[in-house]
Design a protein around this motif. Structure first.
Motif, short mmCIF file in Angstrom:
data_model
loop_
_atom_site.label_atom_id
_atom_site.label_comp_id
_atom_site.label_asym_id
_atom_site.label_seq_id
_atom_site.Cartn_x
_atom_site.Cartn_y
_atom_site.Cartn_z
N MET A 86 0.82 -1.20 0.00
CA MET A 86 0.00 0.00 0.00
C MET A 86 0.86 1.26 0.00
SD MET A 86 -3.25 0.60 2.44
CE MET A 86 -4.09 2.14 2.45
N ILE A 87 1.99 1.22 0.69
CA ILE A 87 2.84 2.42 0.77
C ILE A 87 4.01 2.37 -0.21
CG2 ILE A 87 2.18 2.89 3.15
CD1 ILE A 87 4.90 1.80 4.04
N ALA A 88 4.04 1.37 -1.08
CA ALA A 88 5.14 1.24 -2.04
C ALA A 88 5.38 2.48 -2.89
CB ALA A 88 4.92 0.02 -2.93
N PRO A 89 4.33 3.21 -3.34
CA PRO A 89 4.59 4.40 -4.18
C PRO A 89 5.22 5.58 -3.44
CG PRO A 89 2.35 3.62 -4.49
CD PRO A 89 2.92 2.89 -3.32
N ILE A 90 5.22 5.54 -2.13
CA ILE A 90 5.80 6.64 -1.35
C ILE A 90 7.31 6.41 -1.26
CG2 ILE A 90 5.79 7.86 0.86
CD1 ILE A 90 2.89 6.79 1.24
N PRO A 91 8.10 7.36 -1.75
CA PRO A 91 9.55 7.15 -1.77
C PRO A 91 10.15 7.03 -0.37
CG PRO A 91 8.93 9.12 -3.03
CD PRO A 91 7.71 8.64 -2.32
N VAL A 92 11.14 6.16 -0.24
CA VAL A 92 11.88 6.05 1.02
C VAL A 92 12.47 7.41 1.33
CG1 VAL A 92 13.89 4.98 2.13
CG2 VAL A 92 12.40 3.61 0.65
N GLY A 93 12.31 7.85 2.57
CA GLY A 93 12.86 9.12 2.98
C GLY A 93 12.03 10.34 2.58
N TYR A 94 10.82 10.11 2.02
CA TYR A 94 9.95 11.23 1.67
C TYR A 94 9.81 12.15 2.89
CZ TYR A 94 5.64 13.74 0.76
OH TYR A 94 4.70 14.73 0.63
N CYS A 95 9.85 13.47 2.67
CA CYS A 95 9.84 14.39 3.81
C CYS A 95 8.70 15.41 3.76
CB CYS A 95 11.18 15.10 3.93
SG CYS A 95 11.64 16.05 2.48
N GLY A 96 7.65 15.14 3.00
CA GLY A 96 6.51 16.06 2.94
C GLY A 96 5.39 15.66 3.89
N GLN A 97 4.17 16.04 3.52
CA GLN A 97 2.97 15.81 4.33
C GLN A 97 2.24 14.55 3.87
OE1 GLN A 97 1.66 17.90 6.88
NE2 GLN A 97 0.07 16.38 7.20
N ILE A 98 1.88 13.69 4.83
CA ILE A 98 1.10 12.48 4.57
C ILE A 98 -0.07 12.46 5.56
CG2 ILE A 98 1.09 9.96 4.56
CD1 ILE A 98 4.15 10.07 4.10
N VAL A 99 -1.25 12.10 5.06
CA VAL A 99 -2.41 11.95 5.92
C VAL A 99 -2.89 10.51 5.81
CG1 VAL A 99 -4.82 12.64 6.31
CG2 VAL A 99 -3.11 14.36 5.67
N GLU A 100 -3.12 9.89 6.96
CA GLU A 100 -3.67 8.53 6.98
C GLU A 100 -5.04 8.58 7.66
OE1 GLU A 100 -2.81 3.97 8.48
OE2 GLU A 100 -1.56 5.58 9.29
N LEU A 101 -6.04 8.09 6.96
CA LEU A 101 -7.41 8.06 7.46
C LEU A 101 -7.76 6.63 7.85
CD1 LEU A 101 -8.97 10.20 4.60
CD2 LEU A 101 -8.08 11.01 6.80
N GLY A 102 -8.34 6.45 9.03
CA GLY A 102 -8.69 5.11 9.47
C GLY A 102 -7.45 4.31 9.81
N ALA A 103 -6.64 4.83 10.72
CA ALA A 103 -5.34 4.22 11.05
C ALA A 103 -5.46 2.91 11.82
CB ALA A 103 -4.49 5.22 11.84
N GLY A 104 -6.62 2.65 12.40
CA GLY A 104 -6.78 1.41 13.16
C GLY A 104 -5.78 1.34 14.30
N THR A 105 -5.10 0.20 14.42
CA THR A 105 -4.12 0.00 15.49
C THR A 105 -2.74 0.52 15.12
OG1 THR A 105 -3.58 -2.22 14.73
CG2 THR A 105 -5.34 -2.02 16.39
N GLY A 106 -2.60 1.07 13.92
CA GLY A 106 -1.35 1.70 13.53
C GLY A 106 -0.35 0.81 12.82
N ALA A 107 -0.77 -0.36 12.38
CA ALA A 107 0.17 -1.27 11.70
C ALA A 107 0.81 -0.59 10.49
CB ALA A 107 -0.54 -2.55 11.28
N LEU A 108 0.01 0.04 9.66
CA LEU A 108 0.53 0.74 8.49
C LEU A 108 1.25 2.02 8.91
CD1 LEU A 108 0.59 0.75 5.36
CD2 LEU A 108 -1.45 2.16 5.45
N THR A 109 0.74 2.68 9.92
CA THR A 109 1.32 3.93 10.41
C THR A 109 2.76 3.72 10.85
OG1 THR A 109 -0.89 4.38 11.27
CG2 THR A 109 0.83 5.94 11.87
N VAL A 110 3.01 2.64 11.57
CA VAL A 110 4.36 2.31 12.04
C VAL A 110 5.29 2.11 10.85
CG1 VAL A 110 5.75 0.54 13.20
CG2 VAL A 110 3.66 1.39 14.28
N ARG A 111 4.85 1.34 9.86
CA ARG A 111 5.69 1.10 8.67
C ARG A 111 5.98 2.41 7.93
NH1 ARG A 111 2.02 -3.16 8.30
NH2 ARG A 111 2.94 -5.18 8.77
N LEU A 112 4.96 3.24 7.83
CA LEU A 112 5.10 4.51 7.13
C LEU A 112 6.09 5.43 7.85
CD1 LEU A 112 3.98 6.15 4.75
CD2 LEU A 112 2.13 6.90 6.24
#
Length: 157
Positions: A1-27
């Protein structure tokens, strides 16, 4: 899901429906310099997300808000917060009625910057036409190893 976001990206990201944060931690690990705003309407899940971020040593890296996506996006617009390059969503659109789904997709369309990417995780293709109506540049990718199988929508503004 986060593959298109470049490693080290330094701009603004919004996550909606973060749940327990599994994706949030990876991001947060993938983009340590990014400004990440995550929202989760369920206060218990939002607390779990904060805890999981702390356990991963990422305390303070993500602004976690326990509120609805609609309200968070409206507040961003009202406060003139910089439009994000990426809006990720795990919100189960299929659980909403047509009107609420379209209102949320419209709000995301107004929030993500021109050329930005809206990434939506779903367990069906039911909302594909609705998303394509607001984001004509849409690509879907099946996630067959997920149980139940899922699909990720990549919608460019």
């Amino acid at each position: 899901m986060i593959a298109p976001i470049p490693v080290g990206y330094c701009g603004q990201i919004v996550e909606l429906g973060a749940g327990t944060g599994a994706l949030t931690v990876r991001l947060a690990k993938k983009c340590p310099e990014a400004r990440i705003l995550a929202c989760e309407i369920n206060p218990t899940l939002a607390a779990d997300s904060k805890y999981n971020l702390m356990q991963a040593g990422l305390n303070g890296r993500v602004k976690m808000v326990s509120d609805s996506a609609e309200h968070v996006l409206a507040e961003m617009a009202r406060k003139g917060i910089q439009k994000p390059d990426y809006v990720l969503s795990g919100i189960p659109l299929g659980n909403f009625g047509r009107r609420r789904t379209m209102a949320l997709i419209d709000a995301i369309g107004r929030t993500v910057r021109e050329g930005g990417l809206y990434i939506q995780f779903q367990h069906s293709l039911l909302d594909q036409k609705r998303i394509r109506a607001r984001f004509p540049n849409l690509r879907t990718v099946p996630v067959l190893l997920n149980f139940p199988p899922a699909v990720v929508y990549y919608a460019r503004r």
